[in-house]
Design a protein around this motif. Structure first.
Motif, PDB file in Angstrom:
ATOM      1  N   THR A  36       0.847  -1.177   0.000  1.00 54.83           N
ATOM      2  CA  THR A  36       0.000   0.000   0.000  1.00 54.83           C
ATOM      3  C   THR A  36       0.891   1.239   0.000  1.00 54.83           C
ATOM      4  O   THR A  36       1.968   1.223   0.582  1.00 54.83           O
ATOM      5  CB  THR A  36      -0.991  -0.019   1.199  1.00 54.83           C
ATOM      6  N   ALA A  37       0.457   2.268  -0.716  1.00 53.56           N
ATOM      7  CA  ALA A  37       1.244   3.503  -0.819  1.00 53.56           C
ATOM      8  C   ALA A  37       0.277   4.678  -0.737  1.00 53.56           C
ATOM      9  O   ALA A  37      -0.116   5.251  -1.745  1.00 53.56           O
ATOM     10  CB  ALA A  37       2.020   3.527  -2.136  1.00 53.56           C
ATOM     11  N   LYS A  38      -0.108   5.001   0.497  1.00 51.67           N
ATOM     12  CA  LYS A  38      -1.073   6.094   0.681  1.00 51.67           C
ATOM     13  C   LYS A  38      -0.334   7.409   0.832  1.00 51.67           C
ATOM     14  O   LYS A  38       0.676   7.485   1.524  1.00 51.67           O
ATOM     15  CB  LYS A  38      -1.922   5.826   1.923  1.00 51.67           C
ATOM     16  N   ASP A  39      -0.848   8.456   0.177  1.00 52.71           N
ATOM     17  CA  ASP A  39      -0.214   9.767   0.323  1.00 52.71           C
ATOM     18  C   ASP A  39      -0.695  10.425   1.616  1.00 52.71           C
ATOM     19  O   ASP A  39      -1.477   9.836   2.376  1.00 52.71           O
ATOM     20  CB  ASP A  39      -0.453  10.635  -0.919  1.00 52.71           C
ATOM     21  N   HIS A  40      -0.232  11.669   1.865  1.00 55.37           N
ATOM     22  CA  HIS A  40      -0.535  12.315   3.143  1.00 55.37           C
ATOM     23  C   HIS A  40      -2.015  12.616   3.308  1.00 55.37           C
ATOM     24  O   HIS A  40      -2.484  12.866   4.408  1.00 55.37           O
ATOM     25  CB  HIS A  40       0.296  13.589   3.293  1.00 55.37           C
ATOM     26  N   ASP A  41      -2.780  12.592   2.194  1.00 53.37           N
ATOM     27  CA  ASP A  41      -4.233  12.781   2.297  1.00 53.37           C
ATOM     28  C   ASP A  41      -4.963  11.456   2.477  1.00 53.37           C
ATOM     29  O   ASP A  41      -6.190  11.415   2.518  1.00 53.37           O
ATOM     30  CB  ASP A  41      -4.777  13.469   1.038  1.00 53.37           C
ATOM     31  N   GLY A  42      -4.210  10.363   2.523  1.00 53.53           N
ATOM     32  CA  GLY A  42      -4.826   9.054   2.715  1.00 53.53           C
ATOM     33  C   GLY A  42      -5.290   8.397   1.423  1.00 53.53           C
ATOM     34  O   GLY A  42      -5.946   7.356   1.450  1.00 53.53           O
ATOM     35  N   ASN A  43      -4.936   8.993   0.278  1.00 54.77           N
ATOM     36  CA  ASN A  43      -5.338   8.385  -1.001  1.00 54.77           C
ATOM     37  C   ASN A  43      -4.348   7.294  -1.407  1.00 54.77           C
ATOM     38  O   ASN A  43      -3.140   7.489  -1.320  1.00 54.77           O
ATOM     39  CB  ASN A  43      -5.375   9.442  -2.106  1.00 54.77           C
ATOM     40  N   GLU A  44      -4.886   6.172  -1.863  1.00 59.25           N
ATOM     41  CA  GLU A  44      -4.047   5.064  -2.333  1.00 59.25           C
ATOM     42  C   GLU A  44      -3.427   5.432  -3.678  1.00 59.25           C
ATOM     43  O   GLU A  44      -4.144   5.730  -4.627  1.00 59.25           O
ATOM     44  CB  GLU A  44      -4.892   3.794  -2.444  1.00 59.25           C
ATOM     45  N   ARG A  45      -2.097   5.412  -3.781  1.00 58.76           N
ATOM     46  CA  ARG A  45      -1.415   5.821  -5.004  1.00 58.76           C
ATOM     47  C   ARG A  45      -0.606   4.673  -5.607  1.00 58.76           C
ATOM     48  O   ARG A  45       0.136   4.887  -6.569  1.00 58.76           O
ATOM     49  CB  ARG A  45      -0.461   6.993  -4.696  1.00 58.76           C
ATOM     50  N   LEU A  46      -0.742   3.486  -5.029  1.00 57.72           N
ATOM     51  CA  LEU A  46       0.112   2.357  -5.411  1.00 57.72           C
ATOM     52  C   LEU A  46       0.163   2.128  -6.915  1.00 57.72           C
ATOM     53  O   LEU A  46       1.230   2.032  -7.514  1.00 57.72           O
ATOM     54  CB  LEU A  46      -0.374   1.092  -4.689  1.00 57.72           C
ATOM     55  N   HIS A  47      -1.031   2.045  -7.544  1.00 60.80           N
ATOM     56  CA  HIS A  47      -1.080   1.653  -8.957  1.00 60.80           C
ATOM     57  C   HIS A  47      -0.665   2.786  -9.893  1.00 60.80           C
ATOM     58  O   HIS A  47      -0.451   2.558 -11.079  1.00 60.80           O
ATOM     59  CB  HIS A  47      -2.467   1.093  -9.293  1.00 60.80           C
ATOM     60  N   GLU A  48      -0.587   3.981  -9.343  1.00 62.54           N
ATOM     61  CA  GLU A  48      -0.110   5.115 -10.122  1.00 62.54           C
ATOM     62  C   GLU A  48       1.418   5.044 -10.271  1.00 62.54           C
ATOM     63  O   GLU A  48       1.977   5.524 -11.249  1.00 62.54           O
ATOM     64  CB  GLU A  48      -0.502   6.351  -9.317  1.00 62.54           C
ATOM     65  N   TYR A  49       2.081   4.456  -9.284  1.00 58.75           N
ATOM     66  CA  TYR A  49       3.551   4.458  -9.255  1.00 58.75           C
ATOM     67  C   TYR A  49       4.181   3.096  -9.533  1.00 58.75           C
ATOM     68  O   TYR A  49       5.326   3.028  -9.949  1.00 58.75           O
ATOM     69  CB  TYR A  49       4.051   4.954  -7.891  1.00 58.75           C
ATOM     70  N   PHE A  50       3.456   2.012  -9.230  1.00 60.42           N
ATOM     71  CA  PHE A  50       4.084   0.689  -9.300  1.00 60.42           C
ATOM     72  C   PHE A  50       3.263  -0.281 -10.134  1.00 60.42           C
ATOM     73  O   PHE A  50       2.053  -0.168 -10.222  1.00 60.42           O
ATOM     74  CB  PHE A  50       4.265   0.107  -7.886  1.00 60.42           C
ATOM     75  N   GLU A  51       3.978  -1.256 -10.712  1.00 59.91           N
ATOM     76  CA  GLU A  51       3.293  -2.358 -11.388  1.00 59.91           C
ATOM     77  C   GLU A  51       4.071  -3.638 -11.176  1.00 59.91           C
ATOM     78  O   GLU A  51       5.254  -3.621 -10.837  1.00 59.91           O
ATOM     79  CB  GLU A  51       3.106  -2.055 -12.878  1.00 59.91           C
ATOM     80  N   CYS A  52       3.346  -4.748 -11.384  1.00 57.87           N
ATOM     81  CA  CYS A  52       3.966  -6.058 -11.268  1.00 57.87           C
ATOM     82  C   CYS A  52       4.171  -6.575 -12.684  1.00 57.87           C
ATOM     83  O   CYS A  52       3.215  -6.663 -13.458  1.00 57.87           O
ATOM     84  CB  CYS A  52       3.031  -6.979 -10.469  1.00 57.87           C
ATOM     85  N   ARG A  53       5.427  -6.843 -13.070  1.00 53.32           N
ATOM     86  CA  ARG A  53       5.698  -7.456 -14.375  1.00 53.32           C
ATOM     87  C   ARG A  53       6.337  -8.806 -14.110  1.00 53.32           C
ATOM     88  O   ARG A  53       7.381  -8.859 -13.445  1.00 53.32           O
ATOM     89  CB  ARG A  53       6.662  -6.583 -15.197  1.00 53.32           C
ATOM     90  N   GLY A  54       5.716  -9.869 -14.628  1.00 50.24           N
ATOM     91  CA  GLY A  54       6.182 -11.213 -14.276  1.00 50.24           C
ATOM     92  C   GLY A  54       5.988 -11.370 -12.776  1.00 50.24           C
ATOM     93  O   GLY A  54       4.891 -11.146 -12.266  1.00 50.24           O
ATOM     94  N   ASP A  55       7.063 -11.696 -12.071  1.00 49.85           N
ATOM     95  CA  ASP A  55       6.933 -11.770 -10.608  1.00 49.85           C
ATOM     96  C   ASP A  55       7.771 -10.679  -9.955  1.00 49.85           C
ATOM     97  O   ASP A  55       8.233 -10.837  -8.830  1.00 49.85           O
ATOM     98  CB  ASP A  55       7.322 -13.161 -10.088  1.00 49.85           C
ATOM     99  N   GLN A  56       7.964  -9.555 -10.677  1.00 49.73           N
ATOM    100  CA  GLN A  56       8.810  -8.503 -10.123  1.00 49.73           C
ATOM    101  C   GLN A  56       8.081  -7.164 -10.011  1.00 49.73           C
ATOM    102  O   GLN A  56       7.170  -6.858 -10.782  1.00 49.73           O
ATOM    103  CB  GLN A  56      10.066  -8.350 -10.974  1.00 49.73           C
ATOM    104  N   LEU A  57       8.545  -6.385  -9.047  1.00 49.09           N
ATOM    105  CA  LEU A  57       7.974  -5.054  -8.803  1.00 49.09           C
ATOM    106  C   LEU A  57       8.792  -4.013  -9.567  1.00 49.09           C
ATOM    107  O   LEU A  57      10.019  -3.972  -9.461  1.00 49.09           O
ATOM    108  CB  LEU A  57       8.034  -4.749  -7.295  1.00 49.09           C
ATOM    109  N   PHE A  58       8.081  -3.190 -10.349  1.00 48.02           N
ATOM    110  CA  PHE A  58       8.723  -2.095 -11.086  1.00 48.02           C
ATOM    111  C   PHE A  58       8.004  -0.793 -10.785  1.00 48.02           C
ATOM    112  O   PHE A  58       6.805  -0.785 -10.494  1.00 48.02           O
ATOM    113  CB  PHE A  58       8.634  -2.338 -12.604  1.00 48.02           C
ATOM    114  N   SER A  59       8.732   0.327 -10.907  1.00 48.96           N
ATOM    115  CA  SER A  59       8.037   1.615 -10.874  1.00 48.96           C
ATOM    116  C   SER A  59       7.589   1.915 -12.296  1.00 48.96           C
ATOM    117  O   SER A  59       8.231   1.496 -13.267  1.00 48.96           O
ATOM    118  CB  SER A  59       8.955   2.707 -10.347  1.00 48.96           C
ATOM    119  N   ILE A  60       6.481   2.600 -12.444  1.00 49.10           N
ATOM    120  CA  ILE A  60       5.946   2.888 -13.776  1.00 49.10           C
ATOM    121  C   ILE A  60       6.755   4.007 -14.431  1.00 49.10           C
ATOM    122  O   ILE A  60       7.054   3.960 -15.622  1.00 49.10           O
ATOM    123  CB  ILE A  60       4.445   3.241 -13.672  1.00 49.10           C
ATOM    124  N   ASN A  61       7.129   5.017 -13.607  1.00 47.71           N
ATOM    125  CA  ASN A  61       7.995   6.103 -14.065  1.00 47.71           C
ATOM    126  C   ASN A  61       9.186   6.172 -13.112  1.00 47.71           C
ATOM    127  O   ASN A  61       9.134   5.592 -12.032  1.00 47.71           O
ATOM    128  CB  ASN A  61       7.217   7.424 -14.055  1.00 47.71           C
TER     129      ASN A  61
END
Ligand SMILES: [Zn+2]
Length: 337
Positions: A285-310
């Protein structure tokens, strides 16, 4: 609760930091009279018992017997956790709350009472400023953390480092008293075993306590880089991180053994950050200071690995599985923000 000691004589300091802490035996505040007795500056350290750079620097300062420019107030927090064997390995004593999350009500348990007593003392002394010295759990360069980026906070930061994280997140950390008009900066001196961390603390404290004024000089550029509102990447409750260079099948996420090398660096989107289990991103989980979930904005799962999108920049990357589970894996900001 909080032992208050005025102008201690040298016998208190002992010959080593450990003997000094044994003599204090619990949370303590030490006043040292300065040349100008009408003003006071505060330094806090050892809120986390496994972060010793600040107490080494304070011990050395006290031993040297220097008279500070103004009164100095040294606040030393988790003495008992620091002394628990092996020395400087416990952030808190077992089953105790993190002291640097207790600076907001309720002040009911033992840790809350210590935090409440520290706040009361600060409010009655009204120091010009407060510096809170920490170490990062991984190795890395020093940086400041503050809730405020006005000129005075930049000037204070510049006594120790040129990088400042400014956060709107409120966790109950002592730096949040900046809101009550005591400019406060947390200094992460670097990793506890980094030689540079000791220097950062020592040099910074002597500058802070020797300066005629620690407030901003109008027109001076303090050249402090500001990183605003990093987001914490956290594990969902009950999830487990491992640190190894091959995927650990019993872990929800496996980060590289030397993950701390990512500290402060820019991580491009093509560089894998970790291995994930078949639960994928759902353990994160990656909640910002306002409590909004930002996980999928920044991260993705490719294969079985974690990558940042940007590309992202990481801070305070831990390699301690316990801290990863109870606090966070790391802080990050998008590089284009
Ligand atoms: Zn800390």
């Amino acid at each position: 609760m909080l032992k208050i000691i005025h102008n201690p004589d040298k016998s208190l300091f002992g010959s080593s930091v450990e003997s000094f802490l044994h003599r204090l035996s619990g949370p303590a505040a030490i006043f040292v009279e300065g040349k100008d007795r009408s003003r006071t500056r505060a330094v806090c350290t050892l809120l986390h018992g496994n972060e010793p750079s600040g107490i080494y620097a304070i011990h050395q300062y006290l031993l040297a017997g220097t008279t500070p420019a103004v009164n100095a107030l040294f606040i030393i927090g988790s003495v008992k956790a620091a002394l628990a064997e092996p020395v400087f390995s416990h952030r808190t004593l077992p089953d105790m709350r993190d002291l640097n999350r207790c600076f907001k009500p309720p002040f009911e348990d033992q840790q809350g009472e210590v935090a409440g007593a520290i706040l009361q003392l600060i409010h009655s002394v009204k120091p010009e400023a407060l510096i809170d010295l920490h170490n990062t759990s991984g190795s890395g360069p020093a940086f400041g953390v503050s809730i405020n980026d006005d000129a005075d906070h930049l000037a204070l930061t510049s006594l120790f480092t040129n990088d400042l994280i400014v956060t709107d997140l409120r966790l109950g950390a002592i730096m949040e008293i900046s809101e009550a008009d005591v400019p406060t900066v947390t200094i992460e001196c670097g990793g506890a075993s980094d030689a540079s961390a000791k220097f950062v603390a020592q040099e910074g404290i002597s500058r802070y306590l020797a300066a005629e004024s620690v407030y901003a000089d109008p027109g001076l550029d303090y050249r402090v880089n500001i990183f605003r509102n990093p987001i914490r990447l956290e594990l969902e409750a009950g999830s487990y991180a491992a640190y190894a260079n091959v995927k650990q099948l019993d872990a929800d996420i496996t980060l590289p053994e030397n993950a701390e090398r990512l500290n402060y660096g820019m991580v491009p989107h093509e560089e894998p950050l970790a291995y994930l289990s078949d639960k994928g991103l759902s353990v994160l989980t990656a909640k910002d200071h306002d409590g909004n979930e930002r996980l999928h904005e920044y991260f993705e799962c490719r294969g079985d690995q974690l990558f940042s999108i940007n590309p992202i920049k990481l801070f305070m990357v831990t390699t301690n599985a316990e801290i990863a589970a109870s606090d966070c894996l790391f802080y990050f900001i998008g590089c284009n923000e």
